[in-house]
Scaffold this motif. Structure first.
Motif, PDB file in Angstrom:
ATOM      1  N   GLN A 254      16.800   7.989  23.263  1.00 51.45           N
ATOM      2  CA  GLN A 254      17.624   9.038  23.864  1.00 51.45           C
ATOM      3  C   GLN A 254      16.867  10.340  24.051  1.00 51.45           C
ATOM      4  O   GLN A 254      17.246  11.164  24.894  1.00 51.45           O
ATOM      5  CB  GLN A 254      18.864   9.267  22.992  1.00 51.45           C
ATOM      6  CG  GLN A 254      19.909  10.165  23.629  1.00 51.45           C
ATOM      7  CD  GLN A 254      21.221  10.121  22.883  1.00 51.45           C
ATOM      8  OE1 GLN A 254      21.559   9.120  22.246  1.00 51.45           O
ATOM      9  NE2 GLN A 254      21.979  11.207  22.940  1.00 51.45           N
ATOM     10  N   LEU A 255      15.788  10.542  23.289  1.00 50.86           N
ATOM     11  CA  LEU A 255      15.119  11.839  23.256  1.00 50.86           C
ATOM     12  C   LEU A 255      13.758  11.846  23.928  1.00 50.86           C
ATOM     13  O   LEU A 255      13.114  12.890  24.008  1.00 50.86           O
ATOM     14  CB  LEU A 255      14.958  12.289  21.797  1.00 50.86           C
ATOM     15  CG  LEU A 255      16.259  12.405  21.000  1.00 50.86           C
ATOM     16  CD1 LEU A 255      15.962  12.663  19.537  1.00 50.86           C
ATOM     17  CD2 LEU A 255      17.144  13.509  21.573  1.00 50.86           C
ATOM     18  N   SER A 256      13.305  10.700  24.433  1.00 50.50           N
ATOM     19  CA  SER A 256      11.916  10.612  24.876  1.00 50.50           C
ATOM     20  C   SER A 256      11.599  11.543  26.041  1.00 50.50           C
ATOM     21  O   SER A 256      10.559  12.218  26.050  1.00 50.50           O
ATOM     22  CB  SER A 256      11.566   9.168  25.237  1.00 50.50           C
ATOM     23  OG  SER A 256      12.394   8.677  26.284  1.00 50.50           O
ATOM     24  N   LEU A 257      12.457  11.591  27.043  1.00 49.23           N
ATOM     25  CA  LEU A 257      12.188  12.446  28.195  1.00 49.23           C
ATOM     26  C   LEU A 257      12.112  13.905  27.776  1.00 49.23           C
ATOM     27  O   LEU A 257      11.159  14.626  28.130  1.00 49.23           O
ATOM     28  CB  LEU A 257      13.272  12.249  29.254  1.00 49.23           C
ATOM     29  CG  LEU A 257      13.257  13.207  30.449  1.00 49.23           C
ATOM     30  CD1 LEU A 257      11.926  13.177  31.180  1.00 49.23           C
ATOM     31  CD2 LEU A 257      14.408  12.882  31.401  1.00 49.23           C
ATOM     32  N   SER A 258      13.072  14.359  27.007  1.00 51.99           N
ATOM     33  CA  SER A 258      13.096  15.763  26.600  1.00 51.99           C
ATOM     34  C   SER A 258      11.922  16.096  25.686  1.00 51.99           C
ATOM     35  O   SER A 258      11.311  17.175  25.813  1.00 51.99           O
ATOM     36  CB  SER A 258      14.419  16.077  25.900  1.00 51.99           C
ATOM     37  OG  SER A 258      15.512  15.824  26.750  1.00 51.99           O
ATOM     38  N   ALA A 259      11.582  15.186  24.770  1.00 53.02           N
ATOM     39  CA  ALA A 259      10.468  15.449  23.860  1.00 53.02           C
ATOM     40  C   ALA A 259       9.156  15.576  24.624  1.00 53.02           C
ATOM     41  O   ALA A 259       8.372  16.515  24.403  1.00 53.02           O
ATOM     42  CB  ALA A 259      10.380  14.342  22.815  1.00 53.02           C
ATOM     43  N   VAL A 260       8.901  14.634  25.527  1.00 49.36           N
ATOM     44  CA  VAL A 260       7.645  14.681  26.287  1.00 49.36           C
ATOM     45  C   VAL A 260       7.632  15.897  27.212  1.00 49.36           C
ATOM     46  O   VAL A 260       6.609  16.591  27.328  1.00 49.36           O
ATOM     47  CB  VAL A 260       7.443  13.377  27.074  1.00 49.36           C
ATOM     48  CG1 VAL A 260       6.251  13.487  28.012  1.00 49.36           C
ATOM     49  CG2 VAL A 260       7.241  12.211  26.108  1.00 49.36           C
ATOM     50  N   TRP A 261       8.746  16.184  27.865  1.00 51.94           N
ATOM     51  CA  TRP A 261       8.791  17.325  28.774  1.00 51.94           C
ATOM     52  C   TRP A 261       8.566  18.641  28.016  1.00 51.94           C
ATOM     53  O   TRP A 261       7.855  19.537  28.497  1.00 51.94           O
ATOM     54  CB  TRP A 261      10.123  17.360  29.517  1.00 51.94           C
ATOM     55  CG  TRP A 261      10.391  18.627  30.282  1.00 51.94           C
ATOM     56  CD1 TRP A 261      11.492  19.410  30.216  1.00 51.94           C
ATOM     57  CD2 TRP A 261       9.535  19.247  31.258  1.00 51.94           C
ATOM     58  NE1 TRP A 261      11.390  20.482  31.062  1.00 51.94           N
ATOM     59  CE2 TRP A 261      10.192  20.411  31.724  1.00 51.94           C
ATOM     60  CE3 TRP A 261       8.281  18.935  31.767  1.00 51.94           C
ATOM     61  CZ2 TRP A 261       9.637  21.260  32.678  1.00 51.94           C
ATOM     62  CZ3 TRP A 261       7.719  19.777  32.725  1.00 51.94           C
ATOM     63  CH2 TRP A 261       8.385  20.926  33.174  1.00 51.94           C
ATOM     64  N   THR A 262       9.114  18.756  26.818  1.00 48.53           N
ATOM     65  CA  THR A 262       8.936  19.978  26.033  1.00 48.53           C
ATOM     66  C   THR A 262       7.458  20.242  25.768  1.00 48.53           C
ATOM     67  O   THR A 262       6.965  21.368  25.951  1.00 48.53           O
ATOM     68  CB  THR A 262       9.711  19.874  24.710  1.00 48.53           C
ATOM     69  OG1 THR A 262      11.105  19.707  24.998  1.00 48.53           O
ATOM     70  CG2 THR A 262       9.508  21.096  23.848  1.00 48.53           C
TER      71      THR A 262
END
Length: 445
Positions: free
Chosen positions: A335-343
Motif C-alpha cells: 500500500q505504501l510503495s509508491l508514496s515511499a519511493v516518490w518521497t
C-alpha cells in the motif's frame, strides 16, 4: 473502433513522451487516444476532470508474496489486492512460495488460480517455482502461463521450497533457457552466509553482519556465469548490495541477458535508523547502510538497476519477535510503495516520470505485459490518480494488509493516491472499494 465511453483529463498526465496536460480517451477498457487537454469531449462520453492531480499508469508489482492458500492468516488475495489498489498498483505477480502448496506444479497452479479467482481487486499473474526435484514440471508450468520461475540459491525459510545448489541451478536454467523462459533468483551464497557471524538477540547490527554483501556478490557472479554460458535470461531479485553493481553493469555491457530489481525499503530505509528489536525492518537480504543506499539510487538513475518492486512478504505479528535471528524476515509494503519511493525520489531530484518507468513500464516489460505499464493507445486503461505534493503520516490501522505490521509506521510520506482505475473502472476512491474486478493473467508470449 468502439465509441469513447470515458475521458480522464488532467494537467499532468505521465506518458511515454513525458508529462503533459492531456485528455485520455477510454473505450472497452482500453486507452484509445491521448488527446490535447482542451480537446472536445466525444458525444456520450463521461468526463472525469482530475484538475492538477497527476494521472499515472497503474503500477505493476512483479514481486508479491500473497501466501494464499495455506498461509492466508499471513495475507490473502482479498487483502493483498485491496492494499495494492489503495496504493495505485493495478497488477501484481504472485510469488510461488509461502503458500501451501507452492506453485511448483500445474496442479498447484490450478489450485492457486481457483483460490484467487473471485478475490482479486486488481489483475493477478503467477510465477512458478524452480526446485531441486521439479525440472520436469518447468515446461508444463510455462505452457500453463506462468510468467517465469523463482529460485533460491540459499535456504528460503520454508521447508517446502528448498534452494538450488550450483548443479541444480545449471539444470533448471538449462531447461528454462530451452523454452525461452525467465528465471528470477534470490541471490545469496549459502557458504558466505554460513561463514558469517551468527548470534541471536535484538541488535540489528548483529543481524546485518549475518547477511554480508559478499553473499549477494558471490551468488550474482555465479548466476552471471551460468547465464552467459547458456545464453539464458535471468533476473536478480531484491538487490541490496551496492558492491555487486559493477559486476552487473559489466555483464550488461557484454550482452548477458540479465535484469535487476531493488525494493522500496532498500531505497528509503537505512540500517542506521533501525531500532534494536524492531524486526518489522527485518528482510533478507537486509536493509543496509545509507552509503550503500546512495549506490542503489545511482544505479537506478544509470539503468544498472531496471526496476523497483515491493517484495511484499508479510506474516502474523507474533512472528515479528524482537530476536532478529528467529523473527520472520519480510517487509509489508504494497500500500505504501509508491508514496515511499516518490518521497525519496523527489528529494534526490527525480521526477514522477522516473518512478513510473521503474515501477510500471519496466516491470510490465519484464514479464511481457504489453497491455500494461504506460498511458498510450492500445494499453489497458489502468490508472492511479496521485496528489504528489500532499503528505500523510503512516498509521498502521489505515492499512489494508491483513497484518498491519509496517516498517514505515509514523513516517510522513509524499503522494496521496486519490483513486485507482482498472480497465476504465474506478476500483478505489479515498479508501472506498468496489467489489473485486481483477482478472487472472497468463503469459502470452
Amino acid at each position: 473502433m468502439s465509441e469513447t465511453e470515458l475521458v480522464l483529463r488532467s494537467t499532468r498526465v505521465i506518458t511515454p513522451d513525458g508529462s503533459r496536460p492531456a485528455a485520455v480517451a477510454v473505450a472497452d477498457g482500453r486507452i484509445t487516444a491521448v488527446l490535447p487537454h482542451d480537446a472536445d469531449i466525444p458525444s456520450g462520453a463521461r468526463l472525469e476532470d482530475l484538475g492538477d492531480h497527476v494521472l499515472l499508469p497503474g503500477l505493476v508489482d512483479t514481486h508479491v508474496h500473497v501466501n494464499d492458500p495455506g498461509r492466508t492468516h499471513w495475507e490473502g488475495f482479498w487483502t493483498a489486492t485491496r492494499a495494492a489498489a489503495a496504493g495505485g498498483i493495478t497488477t501484481l505477480v504472485d510469488m510461488p512460495l509461502n503458500s501451501l502448496p507452492p506453485t511448483t506444479t500445474v496442479d498447484h497452479l490450478r489450485t492457486k488460480r481457483e483460490v484467487a479467482a473471485d478475490k482479486a481487486h486488481i489483475d493477478v499473474g503467477f510465477w512458478g517455482g524452480a526446485l531441486p526435484d521439479n525440472v520436469k514440471d518447468l515446461r508444463p508450468l510455462h505452457d500453463s502461463g506462468v510468467f517465469g520461475f523463482k529460485a533460491f540459491l540459499s535456504p528460503s525459510g520454508v521447508e517446502e521450497f528448498p534452494h538450488l545448489d550450483q548443479d541444480g541451478l545449471a539444470r533448471s536454467l538449462a531447461e528454462i533457457a530451452g523454452f525461452g523462459g525467465l528465471l528470477t533468483v534470490h541471490a545469496e551464497d549459502p557458504r558466505h552466509l554460513d561463514a558469517a557471524p551468527r548470534q541471536g538477540g535484538p541488535r540489528y547490527a548483529d543481524f546485518l553482519a549475518s547477511r554480508p554483501r559478499d553473499a549477494e556478490d558471490t551468488a550474482i557472479a555465479a548466476l552471471v556465469a551460468q547465464a552467459r554460458r547458456l545464453d539464458a535470461r535471468v533476473h536478480v531479485l531484491h538487490l541490496s548490495s551496492g558492491d555487486a553493481l559493477p559486476l552487473i553493469a559489466e555483464a550488461k555491457r557484454e550482452g548477458v541477458r540479465i535484469t535487476v530489481e531493488t525494493c522500496p525499503h532498500y531505497l528509503t530505509l537505512t540500517a542506521e535508523e533501525v531500532p534494536d528489536g524492531a524486526s518489522e525492518f527485518k528482510c533478507c537480504p537486509p536493509i543496509r547502510e545509507s552509503a550503500n543506499q546512495d549506490l542503489l539510487w545511482q544505479a537506478l538513475a544509470d539503468g544498472t538497476i531496471d526496476c523497483v518492486v515491493t517484495d511484499h512478504s508479510p506474516s502474523t505479528a507474533d512472528l515479528k519477535t524482537d530476536d532478529f535471528a528467529t523473527a520472520w524476515g519480510g517487509i509489508s509494503g504494497l500500500q505504501l510503495s509508491l508514496s515511499a519511493v516518490w518521497t525519496e525520489a523527489r528529494g534526490r531530484g527525480h521526477g514522477l516520470e522516473d518512478v513510473v518507468r521503474w515501477m510500471s513500464t519496466r516491470t510490465a516489460a519484464l514479464v511481457g505485459l504489453d497491455r500494461k505499464g504506460a498511458i498510450e493507445p492500445g494499453r489497458d486503461a489502468d490508472f492511479a490518480v496521485l496528489a504528489p505534493d500532499e503528505t500523510f503520516t503512516v498509521d498502521p490501522a489505515a492499512l489494508q494488509h491483513r497484518n498491519r505490521v509496517t516498517a514505515y509506521a509514523g513516517k510522513t510520506l509524499y503522494g496521496v493516491v486519490k483513486s485507482t482505475w482498472l480497465r476504465g473502472e474506478r476500483i478505489v476512491t479515498d479508501g472506498e472499494f468496489t467489489e473485486p474486478k481483477g482478472q487472472l493473467l497468463t503469459r502470452t508470449a
